[in-house]
Design a protein around this motif. Structure first.
Motif, PDB file in Angstrom:
ATOM      1  N   SER A   9      -5.332 -13.465  14.477  1.00  8.60           N
ATOM      2  CA  SER A   9      -4.454 -14.522  14.942  1.00  8.60           C
ATOM      3  C   SER A   9      -3.207 -13.851  14.576  1.00  8.60           C
ATOM      4  O   SER A   9      -2.792 -13.002  13.455  1.00  8.60           O
ATOM      5  CB  SER A   9      -4.686 -15.653  14.180  1.00  8.60           C
ATOM      6  OG  SER A   9      -3.667 -16.698  14.887  1.00  8.60           O
ATOM      7  N   LYS A 126      -7.426 -21.639  12.751  1.00  5.31           N
ATOM      8  CA  LYS A 126      -6.044 -22.677  12.954  1.00  5.31           C
ATOM      9  C   LYS A 126      -5.085 -22.145  13.909  1.00  5.31           C
ATOM     10  O   LYS A 126      -5.065 -21.043  14.427  1.00  5.31           O
ATOM     11  CB  LYS A 126      -5.479 -22.665  11.581  1.00  5.31           C
ATOM     12  CG  LYS A 126      -6.543 -23.345  10.605  1.00  5.31           C
ATOM     13  CD  LYS A 126      -6.771 -24.671  10.612  1.00  5.31           C
ATOM     14  CE  LYS A 126      -7.675 -25.253   9.716  1.00  5.31           C
ATOM     15  NZ  LYS A 126      -8.271 -26.600   9.742  1.00  5.31           N
ATOM     16  N   ASP A 127      -3.797 -22.948  14.333  1.00  2.00           N
ATOM     17  CA  ASP A 127      -3.171 -22.674  15.188  1.00  2.00           C
ATOM     18  C   ASP A 127      -2.328 -21.426  14.983  1.00  2.00           C
ATOM     19  O   ASP A 127      -1.969 -21.110  13.766  1.00  2.00           O
ATOM     20  CB  ASP A 127      -1.951 -23.935  15.406  1.00  2.00           C
ATOM     21  CG  ASP A 127      -2.641 -24.920  16.128  1.00  2.00           C
ATOM     22  OD1 ASP A 127      -3.770 -24.941  16.633  1.00  2.00           O
ATOM     23  OD2 ASP A 127      -2.018 -26.223  16.215  1.00  2.00           O
ATOM     24  N   GLU A 128      -2.000 -20.543  15.954  1.00  2.00           N
ATOM     25  CA  GLU A 128      -1.253 -19.477  15.390  1.00  2.00           C
ATOM     26  C   GLU A 128       0.118 -19.561  15.025  1.00  2.00           C
ATOM     27  O   GLU A 128       0.722 -18.738  14.025  1.00  2.00           O
ATOM     28  CB  GLU A 128      -0.922 -18.621  16.983  1.00  2.00           C
ATOM     29  CG  GLU A 128      -0.724 -17.244  16.748  1.00  2.00           C
ATOM     30  CD  GLU A 128      -0.606 -16.306  18.038  1.00  2.00           C
ATOM     31  OE1 GLU A 128       0.407 -15.463  18.263  1.00  2.00           O
ATOM     32  OE2 GLU A 128      -1.777 -16.474  18.678  1.00  2.00           O
ATOM     33  N   ALA A 129       0.788 -20.637  15.395  1.00  2.00           N
ATOM     34  CA  ALA A 129       1.879 -21.119  14.790  1.00  2.00           C
ATOM     35  C   ALA A 129       1.799 -21.330  13.021  1.00  2.00           C
ATOM     36  O   ALA A 129       2.733 -20.700  12.232  1.00  2.00           O
ATOM     37  CB  ALA A 129       2.495 -22.457  15.404  1.00  2.00           C
ATOM     38  N   LEU A 130       0.870 -21.987  12.708  1.00  2.00           N
ATOM     39  CA  LEU A 130       0.656 -22.082  11.484  1.00  2.00           C
ATOM     40  C   LEU A 130       0.192 -20.840  10.617  1.00  2.00           C
ATOM     41  O   LEU A 130       0.810 -20.600   9.733  1.00  2.00           O
ATOM     42  CB  LEU A 130      -0.739 -23.099  10.938  1.00  2.00           C
ATOM     43  CG  LEU A 130      -1.057 -23.023   9.521  1.00  2.00           C
ATOM     44  CD1 LEU A 130      -0.042 -23.679   8.708  1.00  2.00           C
ATOM     45  CD2 LEU A 130      -2.382 -24.132   9.438  1.00  2.00           C
ATOM     46  N   CYS A 131      -0.325 -19.738  11.283  1.00  2.00           N
ATOM     47  CA  CYS A 131      -0.843 -18.471  10.726  1.00  2.00           C
ATOM     48  C   CYS A 131       0.727 -17.806  10.588  1.00  2.00           C
ATOM     49  O   CYS A 131       0.803 -17.138   9.463  1.00  2.00           O
ATOM     50  CB  CYS A 131      -1.664 -17.914  11.693  1.00  2.00           C
ATOM     51  SG  CYS A 131      -3.298 -18.866  11.780  1.00  2.00           S
ATOM     52  N   SER A 132       1.416 -17.911  11.364  1.00  2.00           N
ATOM     53  CA  SER A 132       2.666 -17.162  11.484  1.00  2.00           C
ATOM     54  C   SER A 132       3.638 -17.591  10.212  1.00  2.00           C
ATOM     55  O   SER A 132       4.193 -16.662   9.539  1.00  2.00           O
ATOM     56  CB  SER A 132       3.389 -17.153  12.818  1.00  2.00           C
ATOM     57  OG  SER A 132       2.819 -16.840  13.752  1.00  2.00           O
TER      58      SER A 132
END
Length: 258
Positions: A9, A126-132
Motif C-alpha cells: 500500500s 487500511k486506507d492508503e491515505a492513512l498508510c501515507s
C-alpha cells in the motif's frame, strides 16, 4: 511452521513473517528494508559481520546491502519488515542524494512503534491515505535518528557492470561480454564485484531477475509473463529462486497481493 505474508500500500511492501527452519539465501534488495523483531532472535550476516536482533530490535538495511537471515535457535522468530523504494524515501525526506543507515540494529521504542503502526495498517488493508500519513511520521523519526549522508558511491566500473547485468535480465548471464567491455579478466571482475557488493555477479544477476519478476507480478498480476520476461525456464524455476529470497513462492506472493 514458516509463514510469510506480503501486502502492499502507498508504494510500500509490508511483510509479516514467522520462521523456524527457513534460511534466506544471501541476497540484496533495491529497496530500504526496515523491520522489527517481535519474538526470538534474528540471526544474519551483513557486510561480513554477524548481527543478532533481539526482541524489539529495529533492523535497518540499506539498498543493495547483501545479507542472509534465519532464526538464531530452534524457538524460531516472528518479525515484520517494510520495503521502501529509495526514490520514495528521498522524496519524503526531501534529500537530494541517497542516504544510508549508519547502524544496522537499534533499540528505539518510538521508532519501533511507528514501524509497527505502518506495517499493521498495510497488512490489515487500511486506507492508503492513512498508510501515507503513517509513513511520513516514520520517515521523520528515521531522519532524526539513523540516517547519514556519508555514502560511498559505487565505483564507475561496478556501476557500468550493474547496468549491463540489469539490461540483460531476460537472457543468461554473459560474463565474458561484461568482462570484455570492462577490460578485466573474469576473475578480476568477480573479485572486484564481490568486494564492492558482498555478492557474486551471478547472485546479483539472479537477484535482479527475481526482483524484476516481483515487480511484474505486482504490476500485471500475470505470473507467466514474469517467467518469460525474466528468462526463467518455467514457473517452478522462478518459484524456487523467488522462495530463497522472499520466503514464499512467486505464485503464493501473487495470491497474497490479490
Amino acid at each position: 511452521m514458516d509463514k510469510f505474508i506480503y501486502k502492499k500500500s502507498a508504494g510500500i511492501t509490508a511483510l509479516s513473517a514467522s520462521i523456524t527452519d527457513f534460511t534466506y539465501k544471501k541476497h540484496a534488495h533495491k529497496e530500504y528494508a526496515i523491520g522489527v523483531t517481535l519474538r526470538g532472535i534474528q540471526h544474519y550476516n551483513l557486510d561480513g559481520s554477524l548481527q543478532l536482533s533481539y526482541q524489539n530490535g529495529v533492523m535497518l538495511f540499506n539498498p543493495e546491502q547483501a545479507h542472509d537471515g534465519m532464526a538464531h535457535d530452534e524457538t524460531g522468530l516472528d518479525y515484520v519488515m517494510l520495503y521502501i523504494e529509495p526514490q520514495l524515501l528521498l522524496e519524503i525526506s526531501e534529500k537530494k542524494d541517497i542516504v544510508r543507515f549508519s547502524t544496522p540494529i537499534v533499540y528505539d521504542h518510538r521508532l519501533e512503534q511507528k514501524i509497527l503502526s505502518l506495517s499493521n495498517a498495510i497488512l490489515n488493508g487500511k486506507d492508503e491515505a492513512l498508510c501515507s500519513e503513517l509513513f511520513l511520521s516514520l520517515t521523520d523519526s528515521l531522519i532524526q535518528t539513523n540516517l547519514s549522508t556519508d555514502y560511498k558511491k559505487d565505483n564507475a566500473l561496478i556501476s557500468k557492470a550493474k547496468d549491463m547485468l540489469y539490461a540483460n535480465l531476460e537472457n543468461v548471464l554473459k560474463l565474458d561480454e561484461v568482462c570484455k567491455e570492462l577490460h578485466l579478466s573474469k576473475f578480476q571482475f568477480i573479485r572486484l564485484f564481490k568486494a564492492h557488493t558482498g555478492i557474486s555477479p551471478y547472485q546479483y544477476f539472479l537477484n535482479c531477475k527475481i526482483e524484476r519478476a516481483k515487480q511484474l507480478i505486482e504490476k500485471k498480476g500475470d505470473i507467466y509473463s514474469a517467467v518469460s520476461e525474466c528468462g526463467f525456464v518455467d514457473l517452478s524455476h522462478l518459484n524456487k529462486h523467488f522462495k530463497s529470497v522472499y520466503g514464499t513462492t512467486a505464485f503464493e506472493y501473487m495470491t497474497h497481493l490479490n
